[in-house]
Design a protein around this motif. Structure first.
Motif, PDB file in Angstrom:
ATOM      1  N   LEU A 128      -4.767  -3.717   0.975  1.00 13.35           N
ATOM      2  CA  LEU A 128      -5.271  -2.659   0.096  1.00 13.35           C
ATOM      3  C   LEU A 128      -6.720  -2.268   0.399  1.00 13.35           C
ATOM      4  O   LEU A 128      -7.307  -1.486  -0.348  1.00 13.35           O
ATOM      5  CB  LEU A 128      -5.165  -3.110  -1.362  1.00 13.35           C
ATOM      6  N   LYS A 129      -7.281  -2.764   1.492  1.00 14.44           N
ATOM      7  CA  LYS A 129      -8.690  -2.501   1.764  1.00 14.44           C
ATOM      8  C   LYS A 129      -8.976  -1.035   2.069  1.00 14.44           C
ATOM      9  O   LYS A 129     -10.112  -0.589   1.939  1.00 14.44           O
ATOM     10  CB  LYS A 129      -9.165  -3.386   2.922  1.00 14.44           C
ATOM     11  N   THR A 130      -7.960  -0.275   2.486  1.00 16.39           N
ATOM     12  CA  THR A 130      -8.173   1.144   2.782  1.00 16.39           C
ATOM     13  C   THR A 130      -7.764   2.048   1.615  1.00 16.39           C
ATOM     14  O   THR A 130      -7.695   3.267   1.782  1.00 16.39           O
ATOM     15  CB  THR A 130      -7.367   1.560   4.028  1.00 16.39           C
ATOM     16  N   LEU A 133       2.844   3.837 -16.016  1.00 20.25           N
ATOM     17  CA  LEU A 133       3.854   3.676 -14.965  1.00 20.25           C
ATOM     18  C   LEU A 133       3.629   2.361 -14.244  1.00 20.25           C
ATOM     19  O   LEU A 133       2.492   1.880 -14.137  1.00 20.25           O
ATOM     20  CB  LEU A 133       3.776   4.818 -13.940  1.00 20.25           C
ATOM     21  N   ASP A 134       4.711   1.786 -13.722  1.00 19.23           N
ATOM     22  CA  ASP A 134       4.590   0.667 -12.796  1.00 19.23           C
ATOM     23  C   ASP A 134       4.125   1.199 -11.440  1.00 19.23           C
ATOM     24  O   ASP A 134       4.200   2.398 -11.163  1.00 19.23           O
ATOM     25  CB  ASP A 134       5.923  -0.064 -12.657  1.00 19.23           C
ATOM     26  N   SER A 135       3.695   0.286 -10.579  1.00 13.53           N
ATOM     27  CA  SER A 135       3.101   0.693  -9.303  1.00 13.53           C
ATOM     28  C   SER A 135       4.126   0.834  -8.186  1.00 13.53           C
ATOM     29  O   SER A 135       3.753   1.093  -7.039  1.00 13.53           O
ATOM     30  CB  SER A 135       2.034  -0.325  -8.884  1.00 13.53           C
ATOM     31  N   LEU A 169       0.810  -1.214   0.000  1.00 14.25           N
ATOM     32  CA  LEU A 169       0.000   0.000   0.000  1.00 14.25           C
ATOM     33  C   LEU A 169       0.843   1.264   0.000  1.00 14.25           C
ATOM     34  O   LEU A 169       0.623   2.175  -0.804  1.00 14.25           O
ATOM     35  CB  LEU A 169      -0.945   0.000   1.210  1.00 14.25           C
ATOM     36  N   THR A 170       1.834   1.348   0.877  1.00 15.30           N
ATOM     37  CA  THR A 170       2.610   2.585   0.960  1.00 15.30           C
ATOM     38  C   THR A 170       3.475   2.798  -0.278  1.00 15.30           C
ATOM     39  O   THR A 170       3.739   3.934  -0.668  1.00 15.30           O
ATOM     40  CB  THR A 170       3.497   2.595   2.218  1.00 15.30           C
ATOM     41  N   VAL A 171       3.904   1.720  -0.910  1.00 14.40           N
ATOM     42  CA  VAL A 171       4.676   1.853  -2.153  1.00 14.40           C
ATOM     43  C   VAL A 171       3.786   2.387  -3.268  1.00 14.40           C
ATOM     44  O   VAL A 171       4.177   3.273  -4.041  1.00 14.40           O
ATOM     45  CB  VAL A 171       5.299   0.497  -2.537  1.00 14.40           C
ATOM     46  N   LEU A 172       2.578   1.866  -3.361  1.00 13.05           N
ATOM     47  CA  LEU A 172       1.624   2.359  -4.357  1.00 13.05           C
ATOM     48  C   LEU A 172       1.286   3.823  -4.104  1.00 13.05           C
ATOM     49  O   LEU A 172       1.261   4.645  -5.041  1.00 13.05           O
ATOM     50  CB  LEU A 172       0.359   1.500  -4.325  1.00 13.05           C
ATOM     51  N   LEU A 173       1.045   4.181  -2.843  1.00 14.65           N
ATOM     52  CA  LEU A 173       0.725   5.568  -2.517  1.00 14.65           C
ATOM     53  C   LEU A 173       1.898   6.491  -2.807  1.00 14.65           C
ATOM     54  O   LEU A 173       1.713   7.637  -3.242  1.00 14.65           O
ATOM     55  CB  LEU A 173       0.332   5.681  -1.045  1.00 14.65           C
TER      56      LEU A 173
END
Length: 680
Positions: free
Chosen positions: A281-283, A324-326, A247-251
């Motif tokens: 990833l639910k949030t 872009l990659d995630s 999650l934090t990497v995606l954000l």
């Protein structure tokens, strides 16, 4: 090539990161339609007409907040006691030491419902205390006692804190956010890190401790910061596909786009969820509900990168699409150079220079300007180029990595998007690279556009079916459509692909004819003249020593100065066969993939012999020039020593004085031309 002319310096130019003003999220009436009719129809057919529900994003976030009111009411008495009876100090300590997901609903409720702790205390807590003061005070004392005990124990018995300052726009602070200070023992840290590395193949535990909009070094090449770009560049839809991403990497990827992109150039960010099933990833919808121009759509089944990108393209509407990659971080001034190249020529497909984000410690490292290349096994690798005096000029790229690039929407459709019969991922970058170059477009790598990327050794998720067969099938589809008479060289290195059912390729063959594309031989001559072809070879295949029945083998090594050995000769269908395939060129080089056989490194065990190693082919002869004699000896031209098989138990190859012994005799699988080598 980009020359910084007077005209190119007109306009407002780069907007520095500190100058970016973040707009508010679009209201429903202002939001882009988000659906490209042509691409939507195309993707619908690809996904077999299945319904593709779009995440409600902001609406889901509002519903979630409403549901949290029940929890908030239940915990209200505790917070009244804390804030009103124990004072500001205890409030700060409580929030500081419970800043995690378990009490996150309470913080969200109070902030969303009342605006701040102060307003809540004045308007609700104090009136409540007048009526229930004694009960609340008694409960507050009990709670305060336990809180003080918890804080003292934390401070006395373990001083090991993970501390991180929050460096960014506080208005964009995520709801979940990083842990600003989390009390974790060293043993627990190691366990959490190991679990994170196993789950994501990078240190997502450390990512959770790191601000999602952290500062990174400006790694652009010299002179890039001085370039100016027109103000009226086309807007971009940034499309990010992910599956079970941290999650934090995606954000951090999303925040880097928002923070370092001029608002007037960012049309939207579309997050495409390829059917993730991770609870982490639910949030996500709560996170992106407060971000500008960001939407989240979800595929109804696991479809893979290729089909997910097509789905994202159909759900976006900007004139330029940037994929872009995630697990990236966009650097300062990253988008303007990409858009400028598309603005000048819609058939240009530019890519940023890809910097390195270390997977274990998240250090951001500058990469040297490079372009993509490949070998006959379709293995992608980077080539460094001499930039010359002007470090800002775009670099001509034979192939693109495929993860990060910009493309004009109409041109993307015009040249056939992706091969929709390719599955999951792999090979699509090669196919698109051939198609762009051979059909009138061009690929560029831009030293003035930088995006960091987390490179990991393996994918952390699985695909439906055999991963190797999926990859080889994708390769073979591209080979059969685009490689013409050179396809046999691919099958020589990847023999397993010859027997794979690749499906119907007639539509792609027709596309090539309709676009009036050039030959693959034209492509090689203009962009990869160093890649050996049948016309550039004297011999190829396995190099066997008849005495030992062993073949010259790289053992899978590909780095400069890696030792070359000998090993039992493998049949074509056996794993490892590719490591024994060599090409003997008319330049008198012995080539394995992108490397050449080199004899420049002394052997540390016996300085009277020279050890055989790999080194990137440079085309200059010297230590990479070999003579295959009529007596079947392989002679190093510079030293006039012979390639020799050593002790089979050590499996080493050496250069020794030519004596005609059986240890110096070698045969090639294929001999194309006889040459007496009189010019040597």
């Amino acid at each position: 090539m980009l020359e910084p002319t007077d005209e190119s310096k007109l306009g407002e130019g780069h907007l520095l990161e500190d100058d970016v003003v973040h707009s508010t999220p679009l209201a429903p009436s202002q939001a882009p339609a988000g659906d490209d009719p042509a691409l939507t129809s195309h993707v619908t057919s690809v996904l077999e007409g299945e319904d593709k529900p779009e995440s409600e994003g902001v609406e889901d976030a509002k519903k979630a907040v409403a549901d949290l009111k029940v929890i908030g009411n239940a915990l209200r008495v505790i917070f009244i006691a804390q804030c009103s009876s124990l004072g500001v100090f205890m409030k700060e300590q409580f929030v500081r030491h419970t800043n995690n997901e378990h009490l996150l609903p309470v913080r969200i409720f109070i902030k969303q419902r009342y605006g701040s702790f102060t307003k809540w205390s004045e308007n609700h807590a104090q009136p409540f205390l007048k009526t229930h003061g004694k009960i609340v005070y008694g409960g507050g004392v009990i709670i305060a006692t336990w809180l003080i005990f918890f804080i003292l124990v934390s401070l006395l018995f373990d001083q090991n804190y993970l501390e991180h300052s929050y460096e960014g726009n506080p208005d964009l602070e995520p709801i979940m956010g990083p842990f600003y200070k989390r009390h974790v023992s060293k043993s627990e840290q190691k366990k959490l890190k190991d679990n994170a590395m196993k789950k994501h193949r990078f240190n997502s535990f450390l990512s959770d401790q790191t601000p999602v909009n952290r500062n990174i070094p400006d790694t652009r090449s010299e002179g890039c910061a001085d370039l100016l770009y027109p103000h009226n560049l086309p807007k971009a839809s940034v499309i990010i596909v992910f599956h079970n991403e941290a999650l934090t990497v995606l954000l951090r990827t999303v925040h880097s786009v928002i923070n370092r992109t001029p608002p007037h150039l960012l049309h939207e960010i579309v997050l495409v969820d390829d059917f993730s099933d991770s609870g982490e990833l639910k949030t996500l919808d709560l996170e992106i509900a407060k971000l500008p121009k960001t939407r989240h759509v979800r595929l109804p089944k696991r479809s893979g990168l290729i089909k997910a990108r097509l789905f994202g393209a159909a759900k976006s509407s900007g004139p330029v699409m940037v994929f872009l990659d995630s697990h990236c971080e966009c650097n300062k001034g990253w988008l303007e150079p990409l858009l400028f190249e598309v603005y000048k020529d819609r058939s240009t497909v530019p890519s940023p220079i890809i910097d390195i984000i270390e997977f274990d410690n998240f250090d951001y490292l500058q990469a040297n300007p490079q372009v993509g290349a490949f070998d006959w096994s379709f293995t992608f690798y980077w080539q460094e180029l001499n930039q010359g005096e002007n470090k800002t000029l775009p670099l001509v790229a034979p192939v693109m990595a495929g993860g990060l690039f910009a493309i004009d929407r109409s041109y993307f459709e015009e040249i056939g998007t992706y091969d929709t019969e390719m599955n999951i991922w792999g090979g699509e970058n090669m196919e698109m690279s051939f198609r762009v170059w051979m059909c009138g477009g061009r690929l560029l790598s831009l030293p003035c556009s930088r995006v960091g990327h987390i490179f990991r050794s393996a994918a952390p998720y699985s695909f439906p079916g055999d991963q190797t067969l999926i990859l080889f099938r994708n390769y073979a589809r591209a080979v059969e459509v685009w490689l013409d008479e050179h396809k046999e060289l691919f099958y020589r290195f990847v023999p397993l692909a010859r027997d794979i059912d690749i499906g119907d390729i007639s539509a792609r063959v027709s596309l090539r004819k309709r676009l009036k594309c050039k030959s693959f031989n034209w492509y090689l001559e203009n962009f990869l003249p160093m890649l050996p072809t049948e016309k550039r070879l004297l011999a190829s295949g396995q190099i066997m020593n008849p005495k030992t029945k062993q073949c010259v083998d790289t053992l899978g090594r590909r780095r400069a100065n890696d030792t070359v050995n000998h090993y039992r000769c493998l049949p074509k269908r056996e794993i490892g066969y590719t490591n024994q395939v060599w090409m003997y060129s008319k330049r008198y080089e012995l080539i394995s993939l992108e490397n050449c056989l080199d004899a420049s490194v002394p052997d540390p065990e016996d300085m009277s012999w020279k050890r055989i190693a790999l080194y990137p082919c440079h085309g200059l002869g010297g230590n990479q020039k070999w003579y295959y004699s009529p007596t079947q000896q392989i002679i190093h031209n510079e030293s006039q020593l012979c390639l020799t098989v050593g002790d089979p138990r050590k499996a080493k190859l050496f250069l020794t004085k030519c004596d005609g012994s059986a240890n110096q005799i070698f045969t090639f699988t294929n001999i194309y031309q006889l040459d007496d080598f009189d010019d040597l």
